[in-house]
Design an enzyme around this catalytic site. Sequence first.
Site, PDB file in Angstrom:
ATOM      1  N   ASP A 199      -7.504  38.765 118.230  1.00  0.00           N
ATOM      2  CA  ASP A 199      -6.122  39.232 118.094  1.00  0.00           C
ATOM      3  C   ASP A 199      -6.012  40.685 117.619  1.00  0.00           C
ATOM      4  O   ASP A 199      -5.313  40.985 116.648  1.00  0.00           O
ATOM      5  CB  ASP A 199      -5.357  38.325 117.136  1.00  0.00           C
ATOM      6  CG  ASP A 199      -5.648  36.845 117.354  1.00  0.00           C
ATOM      7  OD1 ASP A 199      -5.887  36.463 118.510  1.00  0.00           O
ATOM      8  OD2 ASP A 199      -5.649  36.088 116.373  1.00  0.00           O
ATOM      9  N   GLU A 228       1.456  32.418 124.317  1.00  0.00           N
ATOM     10  CA  GLU A 228       1.492  32.983 122.965  1.00  0.00           C
ATOM     11  C   GLU A 228       1.224  34.483 123.018  1.00  0.00           C
ATOM     12  O   GLU A 228       1.159  35.090 124.082  1.00  0.00           O
ATOM     13  CB  GLU A 228       0.460  32.289 122.072  1.00  0.00           C
ATOM     14  CG  GLU A 228      -0.972  32.378 122.548  1.00  0.00           C
ATOM     15  CD  GLU A 228      -1.919  31.508 121.726  1.00  0.00           C
ATOM     16  OE1 GLU A 228      -1.444  30.687 120.924  1.00  0.00           O
ATOM     17  OE2 GLU A 228      -3.146  31.658 121.893  1.00  0.00           O
TER      18      GLU A 228
END
Length: 335
Positions: free
Chosen positions: A34, A217
């Site tokens: 991420d 997401e």
Amino acid sequence: MKRIFILSLLAAILIPVYAANTRNFNASNPDVHDPVMAMEDGVYYMFTTGFGVNMMSSTDLKEWKKEESPLNPIPEWAKELVPAYKGHTWAPDIVKVGDRWYLYYSCSTFGKNISVIGVATNKTLNTESPDYKWVDLGAVIRSQPGINDWNAIDPNIAIDDNGDPWMTFGSFWDGIQLFKLDKDMKTPVSTPVTIARRMDVDKVEHGTETANANAIEAPFIVRHDGWYYLFVSYDYCCRGLNSNYKTAVGRSRNISGPYVGKDGKPMTECGGEIIVGESLDYSGVGHCSVYEMNGKWYFIAHAYDKNVNGASKLYIREIEWKDGWPLITDRNPAK
């Protein structure tokens, strides 16, 4: 029960493995999840999932230096709202507004929407500056089972043409959410609205305690040439060689949407142009961030590298814009 068991098993296996991998820091090929990036005074700073958020710096995008975690100590208030949170902090975002940096982060419960997004602020990212000090501002938005049909993780801040901040966030449940923030960069001033889904709305399980099959997401919004572009991740991360993460994108003239794919299909109806996924070297590429720096556009993500048994590695490529759409090139500035 089967789904709950699988989610629990994944949490028990993957989080300790990821933590162990980050202790063996590889400066030229770091393990990350991420990643988001910022630049200050010629230095690149990267923030990723990790204990108290992982932080790295680089002067050339090739060699990285590990910095101390920004959330040190980890926020006590988050432990009260998310009892399962023990410091492993997910999916940060970094943005500069005025003369201050704002670091957003996720405190969550694996496979459930018992989650909260917080924010901390700093005058500088230079860890050697006398002004360097992270001040935690607390919670921005929270999700709870049976109350919210969304998950308060994976925050991203975008600034609209009027200079107003918006937060997009979300994972599974009813998909990607968007709401407007106050100028204090913390207080919501509108209600979250769904702007993208992986599955048709009538095929999604709504209001579930555990994650459903709406596998979308990691939103990220950027502006380019009069358009807002919404990047998202489809399908599944965190499974090593079995990860099938894909990055998709849609665009809109308005930050609030509707965002549509290249074929004109709305992202609320499973639209979105897939621009990168499995390849000869990677089983999946996702949870991206996108920036223009020094006259070049960069696509930053993590990718599950087939050459190292599916380890999650930093993935940086240059972007070209063709006919109003982003094209990820083979140019890797780290090489």
